[in-house]
Design an enzyme around this catalytic site. Sequence first.
Site, PDB file in Angstrom:
ATOM      1  N   PRO A  24       0.812  -1.205   0.000  1.00  0.00           N
ATOM      2  CA  PRO A  24       0.000   0.000   0.000  1.00  0.00           C
ATOM      3  C   PRO A  24       0.857   1.271   0.000  1.00  0.00           C
ATOM      4  O   PRO A  24       1.973   1.275   0.496  1.00  0.00           O
ATOM      5  CB  PRO A  24      -0.797  -0.114   1.295  1.00  0.00           C
ATOM      6  N   GLU A  25       0.294   2.332  -0.576  1.00  0.00           N
ATOM      7  CA  GLU A  25       0.944   3.631  -0.582  1.00  0.00           C
ATOM      8  C   GLU A  25       0.239   4.533   0.439  1.00  0.00           C
ATOM      9  O   GLU A  25      -0.553   4.054   1.252  1.00  0.00           O
ATOM     10  CB  GLU A  25       0.905   4.217  -1.998  1.00  0.00           C
TER      11      GLU A  25
END
Length: 274
Positions: free
Chosen positions: A2-3
């Site tokens: 995830p960012e």
Amino acid sequence: MPELPEVETIVRDIRPGLIGRTITRVTLSHDDVLRGVTRRKLVRRLTGATIRDVYRRAKHAVLELASDRLVIQPGMTGSLTIHRKALSTDQARYAVLQLQLNRGGVLVYRDVRRLGTLLLLDPTGWERYSSAIGPEPLEDDFSAEQLGAALRGSRQAVKKVIMDQRHLAGVGNIYANEALFAAGIDPSKPASRLGPDEHRRLYAEIRRILSAAIQSNGTTFRDYRTGTGEPGNFQLELLVYGREGESCRNCGTRLTGTHAIDARITVFCHHCQS
């Protein structure tokens, strides 16, 4: 993955259920996710600790305790959820870390491929670790001038610079692709060759796209889940990432996909990005 938007979504989901709770039992299934801490120390330091705060820094979820910071970087396949009931066999299958909480419930860090990392840092160690990461792009004090200064100082491709966590916190491959397309900037262009107008456009699009992705609870292609176990929705709004070979939605030109810039897929439009 995830960012920034995915980790921010996770943190917002789990924070209300963790503040003020005490960790009564710690279960760790694998040591290979640990960085700079042993299993024995992790279990000893976490057991009995009260969670004072939960927040995000870059792509990390941080649990602030009285004497330590548990820093979780979910990597490509990690997730954090609070379970109110006993875990099913499927839920427990990839549960790497389980933190049993007083008054019921368990915080579960699940990581299918164990690509994420767990760190346990004292306040000084966390300050040192955090200070090596660049500014948060959604903070009020982050400016186009700051972004421009980072870009002017590098001859690397602009995409590589905005993904470098030393220059900018939390931006990864998905949102770099999207922001550069929206700003009309060739991702392979040397960062030092961008002008002030391009700095302002890129700054505005990074902030706009990250904010929109948070509103949509992040992007799910396969593994990412929110802190409540649901998929995100921003994949429905992506204009270039994952669309190589398809038509540009602005001009109809066939989108190009390449791994030449940073070994990760870069998707762009030859016509719209110059």
